[in-house]
Scaffold this motif. Structure first.
Motif, PDB file in Angstrom:
ATOM      1  N   ILE A  22      -1.179   0.329  13.519  1.00  0.00           N
ATOM      2  CA  ILE A  22      -2.235   0.936  12.704  1.00  0.00           C
ATOM      3  C   ILE A  22      -1.633   1.630  11.485  1.00  0.00           C
ATOM      4  O   ILE A  22      -2.165   1.548  10.376  1.00  0.00           O
ATOM      5  CB  ILE A  22      -3.066   1.919  13.557  1.00  0.00           C
ATOM      6  N   ALA A  23      -0.499   2.300  11.679  1.00  0.00           N
ATOM      7  CA  ALA A  23       0.169   2.967  10.548  1.00  0.00           C
ATOM      8  C   ALA A  23       0.621   1.944   9.509  1.00  0.00           C
ATOM      9  O   ALA A  23       0.489   2.162   8.292  1.00  0.00           O
ATOM     10  CB  ALA A  23       1.359   3.786  11.047  1.00  0.00           C
ATOM     11  N   VAL A  24       1.149   0.805   9.966  1.00  0.00           N
ATOM     12  CA  VAL A  24       1.570  -0.244   9.037  1.00  0.00           C
ATOM     13  C   VAL A  24       0.351  -0.854   8.349  1.00  0.00           C
ATOM     14  O   VAL A  24       0.368  -1.124   7.144  1.00  0.00           O
ATOM     15  CB  VAL A  24       2.390  -1.329   9.765  1.00  0.00           C
ATOM     16  N   ASP A  25      -0.719  -1.084   9.113  1.00  0.00           N
ATOM     17  CA  ASP A  25      -1.961  -1.595   8.517  1.00  0.00           C
ATOM     18  C   ASP A  25      -2.424  -0.689   7.378  1.00  0.00           C
ATOM     19  O   ASP A  25      -2.803  -1.155   6.293  1.00  0.00           O
ATOM     20  CB  ASP A  25      -3.068  -1.681   9.572  1.00  0.00           C
ATOM     21  N   ASN A  26      -2.412   0.612   7.635  1.00  0.00           N
ATOM     22  CA  ASN A  26      -2.862   1.573   6.617  1.00  0.00           C
ATOM     23  C   ASN A  26      -1.973   1.517   5.384  1.00  0.00           C
ATOM     24  O   ASN A  26      -2.456   1.605   4.248  1.00  0.00           O
ATOM     25  CB  ASN A  26      -2.881   2.984   7.202  1.00  0.00           C
ATOM     26  N   HIS A  27      -0.676   1.388   5.607  1.00  0.00           N
ATOM     27  CA  HIS A  27       0.252   1.294   4.477  1.00  0.00           C
ATOM     28  C   HIS A  27      -0.013   0.029   3.662  1.00  0.00           C
ATOM     29  O   HIS A  27      -0.059   0.076   2.425  1.00  0.00           O
ATOM     30  CB  HIS A  27       1.694   1.292   4.984  1.00  0.00           C
ATOM     31  N   MET A  28      -0.184  -1.104   4.346  1.00  0.00           N
ATOM     32  CA  MET A  28      -0.417  -2.357   3.638  1.00  0.00           C
ATOM     33  C   MET A  28      -1.724  -2.303   2.850  1.00  0.00           C
ATOM     34  O   MET A  28      -1.787  -2.767   1.703  1.00  0.00           O
ATOM     35  CB  MET A  28      -0.418  -3.529   4.623  1.00  0.00           C
ATOM     36  N   ASP A  33      -4.606  -1.675  -2.313  1.00  0.00           N
ATOM     37  CA  ASP A  33      -5.543  -0.904  -3.136  1.00  0.00           C
ATOM     38  C   ASP A  33      -4.905  -0.482  -4.456  1.00  0.00           C
ATOM     39  O   ASP A  33      -5.587  -0.357  -5.481  1.00  0.00           O
ATOM     40  CB  ASP A  33      -6.026   0.333  -2.376  1.00  0.00           C
ATOM     41  N   ASP A  34      -3.593  -0.254  -4.415  1.00  0.00           N
ATOM     42  CA  ASP A  34      -2.856   0.151  -5.619  1.00  0.00           C
ATOM     43  C   ASP A  34      -2.335  -1.047  -6.412  1.00  0.00           C
ATOM     44  O   ASP A  34      -1.537  -0.885  -7.340  1.00  0.00           O
ATOM     45  CB  ASP A  34      -1.670   1.047  -5.233  1.00  0.00           C
ATOM     46  N   CYS A  35      -2.788  -2.269  -5.998  1.00  0.00           N
ATOM     47  CA  CYS A  35      -2.393  -3.517  -6.678  1.00  0.00           C
ATOM     48  C   CYS A  35      -0.898  -3.811  -6.552  1.00  0.00           C
ATOM     49  O   CYS A  35      -0.254  -4.301  -7.494  1.00  0.00           O
ATOM     50  CB  CYS A  35      -2.801  -3.489  -8.153  1.00  0.00           C
ATOM     51  N   HIS A  36      -0.330  -3.471  -5.391  1.00  0.00           N
ATOM     52  CA  HIS A  36       1.073  -3.754  -5.128  1.00  0.00           C
ATOM     53  C   HIS A  36       1.200  -4.458  -3.779  1.00  0.00           C
ATOM     54  O   HIS A  36       0.345  -4.309  -2.902  1.00  0.00           O
ATOM     55  CB  HIS A  36       1.904  -2.467  -5.092  1.00  0.00           C
ATOM     56  N   MET A  37       2.286  -5.208  -3.624  1.00  0.00           N
ATOM     57  CA  MET A  37       2.606  -5.815  -2.341  1.00  0.00           C
ATOM     58  C   MET A  37       3.560  -4.895  -1.585  1.00  0.00           C
ATOM     59  O   MET A  37       4.391  -4.215  -2.182  1.00  0.00           O
ATOM     60  CB  MET A  37       3.252  -7.191  -2.552  1.00  0.00           C
ATOM     61  N   TRP A  38       3.406  -4.865  -0.269  1.00  0.00           N
ATOM     62  CA  TRP A  38       4.307  -4.056   0.550  1.00  0.00           C
ATOM     63  C   TRP A  38       5.643  -4.781   0.721  1.00  0.00           C
ATOM     64  O   TRP A  38       5.768  -5.980   0.424  1.00  0.00           O
ATOM     65  CB  TRP A  38       3.678  -3.777   1.910  1.00  0.00           C
ATOM     66  N   LYS A  39       6.661  -4.060   1.203  1.00  0.00           N
ATOM     67  CA  LYS A  39       7.988  -4.627   1.425  1.00  0.00           C
ATOM     68  C   LYS A  39       8.289  -4.664   2.922  1.00  0.00           C
ATOM     69  O   LYS A  39       7.884  -3.772   3.662  1.00  0.00           O
ATOM     70  CB  LYS A  39       9.047  -3.804   0.695  1.00  0.00           C
ATOM     71  N   GLU A  40       9.041  -5.707   3.332  1.00  0.00           N
ATOM     72  CA  GLU A  40       9.370  -5.834   4.751  1.00  0.00           C
ATOM     73  C   GLU A  40      10.105  -4.607   5.276  1.00  0.00           C
ATOM     74  O   GLU A  40       9.812  -4.112   6.365  1.00  0.00           O
ATOM     75  CB  GLU A  40      10.243  -7.075   4.997  1.00  0.00           C
ATOM     76  N   THR A  41      11.093  -4.113   4.489  1.00  0.00           N
ATOM     77  CA  THR A  41      11.895  -2.994   4.971  1.00  0.00           C
ATOM     78  C   THR A  41      11.055  -1.728   5.137  1.00  0.00           C
ATOM     79  O   THR A  41      11.226  -0.991   6.118  1.00  0.00           O
ATOM     80  CB  THR A  41      13.061  -2.721   4.003  1.00  0.00           C
ATOM     81  N   THR A  42      10.145  -1.488   4.194  1.00  0.00           N
ATOM     82  CA  THR A  42       9.296  -0.302   4.297  1.00  0.00           C
ATOM     83  C   THR A  42       8.359  -0.416   5.483  1.00  0.00           C
ATOM     84  O   THR A  42       8.153   0.549   6.241  1.00  0.00           O
ATOM     85  CB  THR A  42       8.478  -0.106   3.004  1.00  0.00           C
ATOM     86  N   ALA A  43       7.765  -1.590   5.669  1.00  0.00           N
ATOM     87  CA  ALA A  43       6.860  -1.791   6.800  1.00  0.00           C
ATOM     88  C   ALA A  43       7.600  -1.601   8.121  1.00  0.00           C
ATOM     89  O   ALA A  43       7.064  -0.993   9.069  1.00  0.00           O
ATOM     90  CB  ALA A  43       6.232  -3.178   6.724  1.00  0.00           C
ATOM     91  N   THR A  44       8.834  -2.108   8.188  1.00  0.00           N
ATOM     92  CA  THR A  44       9.626  -1.934   9.413  1.00  0.00           C
ATOM     93  C   THR A  44       9.945  -0.463   9.656  1.00  0.00           C
ATOM     94  O   THR A  44       9.874   0.025  10.796  1.00  0.00           O
ATOM     95  CB  THR A  44      10.922  -2.757   9.327  1.00  0.00           C
ATOM     96  N   ASP A  45      10.302   0.266   8.604  1.00  0.00           N
ATOM     97  CA  ASP A  45      10.574   1.706   8.734  1.00  0.00           C
ATOM     98  C   ASP A  45       9.350   2.431   9.303  1.00  0.00           C
ATOM     99  O   ASP A  45       9.478   3.283  10.195  1.00  0.00           O
ATOM    100  CB  ASP A  45      10.936   2.301   7.381  1.00  0.00           C
ATOM    101  N   ILE A  46       8.173   2.112   8.775  1.00  0.00           N
ATOM    102  CA  ILE A  46       6.945   2.766   9.239  1.00  0.00           C
ATOM    103  C   ILE A  46       6.655   2.388  10.689  1.00  0.00           C
ATOM    104  O   ILE A  46       6.296   3.238  11.517  1.00  0.00           O
ATOM    105  CB  ILE A  46       5.763   2.393   8.330  1.00  0.00           C
ATOM    106  N   LEU A  47       6.824   1.107  11.006  1.00  0.00           N
ATOM    107  CA  LEU A  47       6.563   0.636  12.374  1.00  0.00           C
ATOM    108  C   LEU A  47       7.431   1.378  13.386  1.00  0.00           C
ATOM    109  O   LEU A  47       6.934   1.905  14.392  1.00  0.00           O
ATOM    110  CB  LEU A  47       6.829  -0.869  12.453  1.00  0.00           C
ATOM    111  N   LEU A  48       8.724   1.450  13.118  1.00  0.00           N
ATOM    112  CA  LEU A  48       9.641   2.041  14.086  1.00  0.00           C
ATOM    113  C   LEU A  48       9.535   3.559  14.136  1.00  0.00           C
ATOM    114  O   LEU A  48       9.586   4.156  15.221  1.00  0.00           O
ATOM    115  CB  LEU A  48      11.075   1.615  13.764  1.00  0.00           C
ATOM    116  N   SER A  49       9.396   4.195  12.968  1.00  0.00           N
ATOM    117  CA  SER A  49       9.315   5.664  12.978  1.00  0.00           C
ATOM    118  C   SER A  49       8.027   6.141  13.635  1.00  0.00           C
ATOM    119  O   SER A  49       8.010   7.199  14.262  1.00  0.00           O
ATOM    120  CB  SER A  49       9.419   6.205  11.541  1.00  0.00           C
ATOM    121  N   THR A  50       6.951   5.361  13.518  1.00  0.00           N
ATOM    122  CA  THR A  50       5.689   5.750  14.157  1.00  0.00           C
ATOM    123  C   THR A  50       5.738   5.488  15.656  1.00  0.00           C
ATOM    124  O   THR A  50       5.199   6.267  16.452  1.00  0.00           O
ATOM    125  CB  THR A  50       4.506   4.981  13.529  1.00  0.00           C
ATOM    126  N   ALA A  51       6.378   4.400  16.075  1.00  0.00           N
ATOM    127  CA  ALA A  51       6.496   4.102  17.504  1.00  0.00           C
ATOM    128  C   ALA A  51       7.438   5.063  18.220  1.00  0.00           C
ATOM    129  O   ALA A  51       7.352   5.254  19.433  1.00  0.00           O
ATOM    130  CB  ALA A  51       6.977   2.671  17.699  1.00  0.00           C
TER     131      ALA A  51
END
Length: 356
Positions: A22-28, A33-51
């Motif tokens: 859910i945290a990664v979904d919100n980030h993506m 919404d800001d007209c940018h694509m997310w990055k794999e490394t950032t998404a992974t950081d969010i996934l692991l730090s939230t878990a």
């Protein structure tokens, strides 16, 4: 010393992964919404730090991608020591006009052999005797509105699936998608991918796998038929789409045996490969082991793994007590009681027939 998060028994692995997804979904969604694509490394950081802290992770911060494209070693560890490990590369489901792609065939700059990352990932998994896989970051349902897939999941159109924003897929499935679906490989892979949290969902039915290869060892056949939990469940969920693809391939299964892997839960496996680049059962199940590998135990106990591990990985994820129930209690088996009883009775009848 790697950065290691300590575990807690307050939530189940499923709950921790769901919260992280859910945290990664919100980030993506926010990035879109800001007209940018997310990055794999950032998404992974969010996934692991939230878990965290329910799910441990150690980060090594090494420049490993040029060599083989692998990012993280994910390991499910049960209370009895049974462990299942995946060597994982992160990828993004991207829209280019009306075409949807996942760059499995990406070739890293500087690689003199010009090998696609998918080939390097499968080869690199040999180092750890693990299965090779991808974690896919796929955005929200609104992002996927133009994704064209006419197949459904429990009555829901493929692109509208809940929980699919963070999904997992075997590298063998991705390889098959590239070889047989061409420009539509991204859509085929997304359709087949399993939401990461579903791998550990105690309320989701772990249905039997019907293998193409016959004359399997009894313990392996029982593993495929009966519901599993924890590390065994993770291995089975990643294997299921591979086996489904193999059933659709028009080649005869071979009965020769693959080279045994020391410490594997199922050391006696067929060498059948169908149209895959490696024997698929041997590749997928070599990561399911009867004991915790030493470098995984190092992470569990706060030590730095040896250099041959840290020099080739971004980090290790350890889902400890992977077969544990939520603190509030829950179903002992993955199936509801009636389904579990029916499956157990059916399996017992099959075992009796085989014995006769």
């Amino acid at each position: 010393m790697p950065s290691v998060a300590s575990p807690t028994e307050e939530t189940s692995p499923h709950d921790a992964l769901r919260r992280a997804r859910i945290a990664v979904d919100n980030h993506m969604t926010k990035r879109l919404d800001d007209c940018h694509m997310w990055k794999e490394t950032t998404a992974t950081d969010i996934l692991l730090s939230t878990a965290s802290p329910r799910i441990r992770y150690a980060e090594f911060n090494t420049d490993h991608e040029k060599e083989h494209g692998a990012d993280w070693l994910w390991c499910w560890v049960d209370r009895d020591g049974t462990t299942f490990c995946l060597l994982v590369q992160a990828k993004i489901l991207k829209a280019r006009g009306r075409r949807w792609t996942i760059d499995f065939a990406y070739k890293t700059k500087g690689d003199k052999e010009h090998r696609p990352q998918i080939s390097k990932l499968i080869a690199a998994s040999d180092r750890y005797e693990a299965a090779a896989a991808y974690v896919l970051y796929c955005g929200d349902a609104q992002y996927r509105t133009t994704l064209e897939c006419d197949r459904k999941h429990d009555g829901v159109p493929c692109r509208e699936r809940d929980r699919a924003g963070v999904s997992a897929i075997s590298a063998l499935v991705a390889e098959n998608a590239v070889n047989y679906y061409g420009k539509d490989a991204g859509v085929a892979a997304f359709h087949t991918a399993v939401p990461v949290e579903d791998i550990a969902d105690p309320d989701n039915l772990d249905t039997p796998i019907v293998p193409l290869t016959r004359e399997l060892p009894k313990e392996l056949a029982r593993f495929l038929r009966q519901p599993q939990r924890g590390a065994r469940r993770a291995a089975k969920e990643l294997l299921r789409p591979v086996e489904q693809i193999r059933i659709g391939q028009f080649t005869t299964a071979v009965l020769e045996r693959a080279d045994p892997v020391a410490g594997a839960l199922f050391p006696d496996l067929p060498a059948d490969r169908g149209h895959f680049s490696v024997p698929y059962l041997a590749h997928m199940l070599r990561g399911l082991r009867s004991e915790v590998p030493g470098y995984v135990r190092d992470v569990m106990e706060g030590r730095t793994p040896p250099a041959w591990v840290t020099d080739h990985l971004a980090g290790i994820v350890v889902i400890t007590d992977a077969d544990a129930l939520p603190a509030a209690g829950g179903q002992v088996a993955d199936y509801p009681r009636k389904v579990m009883e029916d499956q157990t009775a059916s399996a017992a009848a099959t075992d009796s027939t085989e014995a006769a």
